[in-house]
Structures are given as C-alpha cells and as structure tokens.
Design an enzyme around this catalytic site. Sequence first.
Site, PDB file in Angstrom:
ATOM      1  N   HIS A  38     -17.503   0.367  -4.025  1.00 25.20           N
ATOM      2  CA  HIS A  38     -18.187  -0.758  -3.403  1.00 25.20           C
ATOM      3  C   HIS A  38     -17.485  -1.129  -2.104  1.00 25.20           C
ATOM      4  O   HIS A  38     -16.305  -0.820  -1.902  1.00 25.20           O
ATOM      5  CB  HIS A  38     -18.231  -1.971  -4.340  1.00 25.20           C
ATOM      6  CG  HIS A  38     -16.885  -2.530  -4.697  1.00 25.20           C
ATOM      7  ND1 HIS A  38     -16.284  -2.282  -5.903  1.00 25.20           N
ATOM      8  CD2 HIS A  38     -16.020  -3.314  -4.008  1.00 25.20           C
ATOM      9  CE1 HIS A  38     -15.120  -2.905  -5.957  1.00 25.20           C
ATOM     10  NE2 HIS A  38     -14.919  -3.539  -4.808  1.00 25.20           N
ATOM     11  N   ARG A  57      -4.457   5.776  -5.226  1.00 26.98           N
ATOM     12  CA  ARG A  57      -4.822   5.147  -6.488  1.00 26.98           C
ATOM     13  C   ARG A  57      -6.261   4.704  -6.297  1.00 26.98           C
ATOM     14  O   ARG A  57      -6.571   3.941  -5.383  1.00 26.98           O
ATOM     15  CB  ARG A  57      -3.899   3.967  -6.786  1.00 26.98           C
ATOM     16  CG  ARG A  57      -4.252   3.194  -8.071  1.00 26.98           C
ATOM     17  CD  ARG A  57      -5.209   2.062  -7.793  1.00 26.98           C
ATOM     18  NE  ARG A  57      -5.398   1.173  -8.932  1.00 26.98           N
ATOM     19  CZ  ARG A  57      -6.313   0.213  -8.974  1.00 26.98           C
ATOM     20  NH1 ARG A  57      -7.117   0.000  -7.944  1.00 26.98           N
ATOM     21  NH2 ARG A  57      -6.425  -0.554 -10.034  1.00 26.98           N
ATOM     22  N   ASP A  68      -9.680   2.869  -7.266  1.00 26.72           N
ATOM     23  CA  ASP A  68     -10.152   1.695  -7.988  1.00 26.72           C
ATOM     24  C   ASP A  68     -11.451   2.003  -8.733  1.00 26.72           C
ATOM     25  O   ASP A  68     -12.362   2.638  -8.179  1.00 26.72           O
ATOM     26  CB  ASP A  68     -10.379   0.560  -6.977  1.00 26.72           C
ATOM     27  CG  ASP A  68     -10.671  -0.763  -7.630  1.00 26.72           C
ATOM     28  OD1 ASP A  68      -9.811  -1.245  -8.381  1.00 26.72           O
ATOM     29  OD2 ASP A  68     -11.754  -1.318  -7.372  1.00 26.72           O
ATOM     30  N   GLU A 125      -7.868   4.453 -11.831  1.00 26.25           N
ATOM     31  CA  GLU A 125      -7.751   3.239 -12.637  1.00 26.25           C
ATOM     32  C   GLU A 125      -8.738   3.332 -13.801  1.00 26.25           C
ATOM     33  O   GLU A 125      -9.888   2.931 -13.698  1.00 26.25           O
ATOM     34  CB  GLU A 125      -8.049   1.993 -11.800  1.00 26.25           C
ATOM     35  CG  GLU A 125      -7.903   0.698 -12.597  1.00 26.25           C
ATOM     36  CD  GLU A 125      -8.790  -0.422 -12.096  1.00 26.25           C
ATOM     37  OE1 GLU A 125      -8.649  -1.552 -12.585  1.00 26.25           O
ATOM     38  OE2 GLU A 125      -9.665  -0.167 -11.232  1.00 26.25           O
ATOM     39  N   ASP A 129      -3.870  -7.087 -12.262  1.00 21.94           N
ATOM     40  CA  ASP A 129      -5.042  -7.416 -13.072  1.00 21.94           C
ATOM     41  C   ASP A 129      -4.689  -7.966 -14.447  1.00 21.94           C
ATOM     42  O   ASP A 129      -5.581  -8.162 -15.280  1.00 21.94           O
ATOM     43  CB  ASP A 129      -5.917  -6.167 -13.245  1.00 21.94           C
ATOM     44  CG  ASP A 129      -6.710  -5.826 -11.999  1.00 21.94           C
ATOM     45  OD1 ASP A 129      -7.109  -6.753 -11.275  1.00 21.94           O
ATOM     46  OD2 ASP A 129      -6.929  -4.625 -11.737  1.00 21.94           O
ATOM     47  N   ARG A 173      -0.358 -13.221  -9.247  1.00 21.27           N
ATOM     48  CA  ARG A 173      -0.182 -12.688  -7.898  1.00 21.27           C
ATOM     49  C   ARG A 173       0.619 -13.660  -7.022  1.00 21.27           C
ATOM     50  O   ARG A 173       0.348 -13.836  -5.840  1.00 21.27           O
ATOM     51  CB  ARG A 173      -1.552 -12.400  -7.271  1.00 21.27           C
ATOM     52  CG  ARG A 173      -2.380 -11.431  -8.106  1.00 21.27           C
ATOM     53  CD  ARG A 173      -3.811 -11.300  -7.621  1.00 21.27           C
ATOM     54  NE  ARG A 173      -4.574 -10.383  -8.472  1.00 21.27           N
ATOM     55  CZ  ARG A 173      -5.846 -10.068  -8.277  1.00 21.27           C
ATOM     56  NH1 ARG A 173      -6.526 -10.612  -7.275  1.00 21.27           N
ATOM     57  NH2 ARG A 173      -6.462  -9.220  -9.084  1.00 21.27           N
TER      58      ARG A 173
END
Length: 485
Positions: free
Chosen positions: A126, A207, A209, A239, A323, A371
């Site tokens: 996306h 990496r 997503d 992921e 996450d 975070r």
Amino acid sequence: MPALPDRPPEWVADAVFYQIFPDRFARSGRVAQPGNLEPWESPPTHHGYKGGDLIGIAERLDWIEDLGANAIYLNPIFRSGSNHRYHTHDYFVVDPLLGGDEGFDRLMESCRSRGIRVVLDGVLNHASRGFFPFHDIMENGARSPWIEWFHVNGFPMRAYEEDRPPNYAAWWGLHALPKFNTENPQVVEYLYSVGEHWARRGIDGWRLDVPTEISTPGFWEGFRQRVRAVNPDLYIVGEIWEHATDWIARGDRFDATMNYLFGGWTLAFTIGGEIDSELARGLHYPITPPLDAATYGAAVERLLDIYPDHANRANLNLLGSHDTPRVLSLARGDVTAVVLAMVLLLTFPGAPCIYYGDEIGLEGGQEPESRAAFPWNDPGDWSTGILSSVRSLVALRHAHPALRHGTYLRLPTGSGAGLHWFLLDHPEERVVVAVNAGRDAASVATQSIGDRFETLWGFGGIATDGGTTRAALGPRSAAVWLAER
C-alpha cells in the site's frame, strides 16, 4: 534435477540486529526542523513527531557497537506524512525530517566504516493519500492517468470521509492506505525499481511489510530476482506472524521471516502466568497461555523442524517490536523474566533482533506507547541488570561459533517442570544452555554430553558421572556451559 534453493546471505547467521524507530531514537541537532515537535521526554502519540533523525543514529553508533549489535533494521525512512512512515509519499526520497538523502549517506558511511549492516523497511502493498499517483486521482478523478495503479470503485473519492468506507481498496479498510494494483505491470515495475534503487545505494537487506497482502503470482519471486541481481548478498525477510514455510522454504521469495512465534512462546515460558493480560489482549503472537519447559521445548523444536536449516539460521528472531508492547511491560516490570528471555533469544539459531530500548528496560504498552523516545538523559531509570546481561550475552554469542552455527538438540526435561535446556553442537565446540523459568530450584539429567564443563555465563551446576550428565539451577535463573569432550 530441481535447482537448489537460493540461500540466504552467509553474514546473517553471524548478525545481531538492533531495530530502530527513527523518529524516536536520537536527535542530532543538525537537521533543520520546521517546528512543533513534541518534547523528547513526553509520552508518544499517534500523530506527533519527536524529531529523531538518521544523523542522530550515526552519532549513536558507539552505543549500538558497545551493545554488540552489528546490523540495524530501520523502520521506514522514506518521505511520509506519519511519524512511523508506513504512509509513504515518495519511495525514492528519504524524509527531510530524518535528514534527507544526505542524512542517509552519512549514516551509511558511518555504518560501513564500522562493519554494521543496514536493512530497510519496505512497504510495497500500500501507499498513502500523499503518494503522487493517488493524489492525482483525488484531483482529477476518472481522467487521471494513474487510475489503474489502484482499485478505484467510484467517484468522488472518499479519501477523508472517515465515517464512510473508502470507495477504493485500502489496507484493512484504512482510508490513509490505498492498496496498489499489483496486477498492473507498471506498478510491478515501479515497485521493483524501488527495491533496486536502494540496493544500489548500498543497503544490505529489505524487511518487507505485510508481504502476504500481495497475492499476485510471481510478484515476490520477481522482486527477489531483481534486487539480488543488484546485490547477491542482499537479505530479504518478510513480516509474517504465523508459520512461513511457503514463503521461505523454497528459497525463491524470502530468506527468512520475523520469528514472532519464537518470541511469543519464549515470553509465554519466561513470564508465564504473570504476563500483563490487558497488554496481551488482541496481540497476534502466542504469548499466552503460559508454557512449562516441556511444552515450550516441543514448540520451538517443531518450529525448527518445519524450516530448512538455512532458513532457521536466517530467521529474524525477536521478543518484541514497534507492533507489540514493550517486553518489560508485558512482564509487569519483572527484570528477571526479561533476562531469561534474552538468554533464549541470544542463544537460539537465527539472527537475534533487539528492539531499541529493550536493552535498558524501556517500558510501554501497545502502540504508540511502545514507540517512546530513547531516554538518553535519564540513565538513572535504565535497568542495568538487563543492559549488562544483554551486553554479556551478545559478546558470548560472537565469541562462540556453536551459538551461531551449532546444531540444536533439545535435552529431556520432566513434564510440568520449569527447566528447559538444550545443546548446540559444532565441530569446534559444544555449548549447553539451561533456563529455569520456574519458582523452585530444578534439576535434569540426560546421557553424557561432556566430561567436564566450564561456566560461560550465569550460575548453576552441571557434571557428568557414570555416563549421565546432571544439571541443576536455582529458581528463575539461567546458565551457559562449554562442554569438554
């Protein structure tokens, strides 16, 4: 005869990764900021920026190196309209708040001089409302030349009408995240060119997503071919929170997965029933129910069995990430539980990954609380117990080839017991790791696995007598021994 699988880069098995959320790690003071930044020490928010940048990371490489990490995984760094930068505006430009392309070059130069690898986060399923082709559709509607780059179902676009579903395909139905049409060859070529561009700029891996969101046949196989043609030593990790056999076993898509299953089971073993149930609610990895040693040992052994050996040695093993809630918060402040989990993380086959701040016991709930900015100015709040343990365990991993390349053998333990132990066998040496997550002292026995033993880390007793090796640990403790044959 079928072709041999394309193997992961050899360097990955020797890597210890450090994951950084760039906005929250370090401010350099050298990047022009437009203002309106949140105070560094204030609680993190969904939309606020704290102003961390890539030059700040370069200036803190001593910290990363002293920890023993020799690879960095960066959350997204491309121009974006979000502090986490998963809402990409431009895939070919580093966000100016992070220092732009000059900041990237400075970081890469500093990392290369220290032998530190750099893996970037790629968000290819996306884009965002600010991505120029999607913005063109919002401006020009059905006349936009970019309309076939997305799945548009009507006009006018409801990109900001949050009380109504978007009239275009969006990730999890989120208006801000329009999904690419990867059936369009132009889109595929664009995304492949993104991968190639940053490979040419010197990164060591991607990496990727939520890669399972792209189901177009051949997409990920093609991505691998294109980026590996630029750099045959490029690491590709997906992921994937569940079993990822179909994605990594054949060697034609990814080298590895983010090993959330290992992380979840490890926390279920070391924290057990003391885990914070409120923070654990709704998480997508198996940190509950509590596991005893036998159940935990069987689970991680099955995990190793489902993947080929080259994938196991490349999997990105972790306890938490951007996450998930912070590990120490999940453990309700139990430092010992975190240390025991770190022992297992840093002795398990694969590439361990430490989420920034976990090494000092940084706390936080579900995002955005997980975070928070790194508290450089508050060392009095750091957990020296966790930090010293992580540093010593990472050093131990680098010093002993069995901890990076040894063959894993689970050793027998009693049903319901809290002591899990295993052997790592290597042509140069043999290492035994034992973790007692129980509240009582425990002992175990197996046929002889060594004549004499040297304690490398922790406290516990081990000896061989009459062809039987017996080990004993106190409650909530761990030990690593070198076995002499």
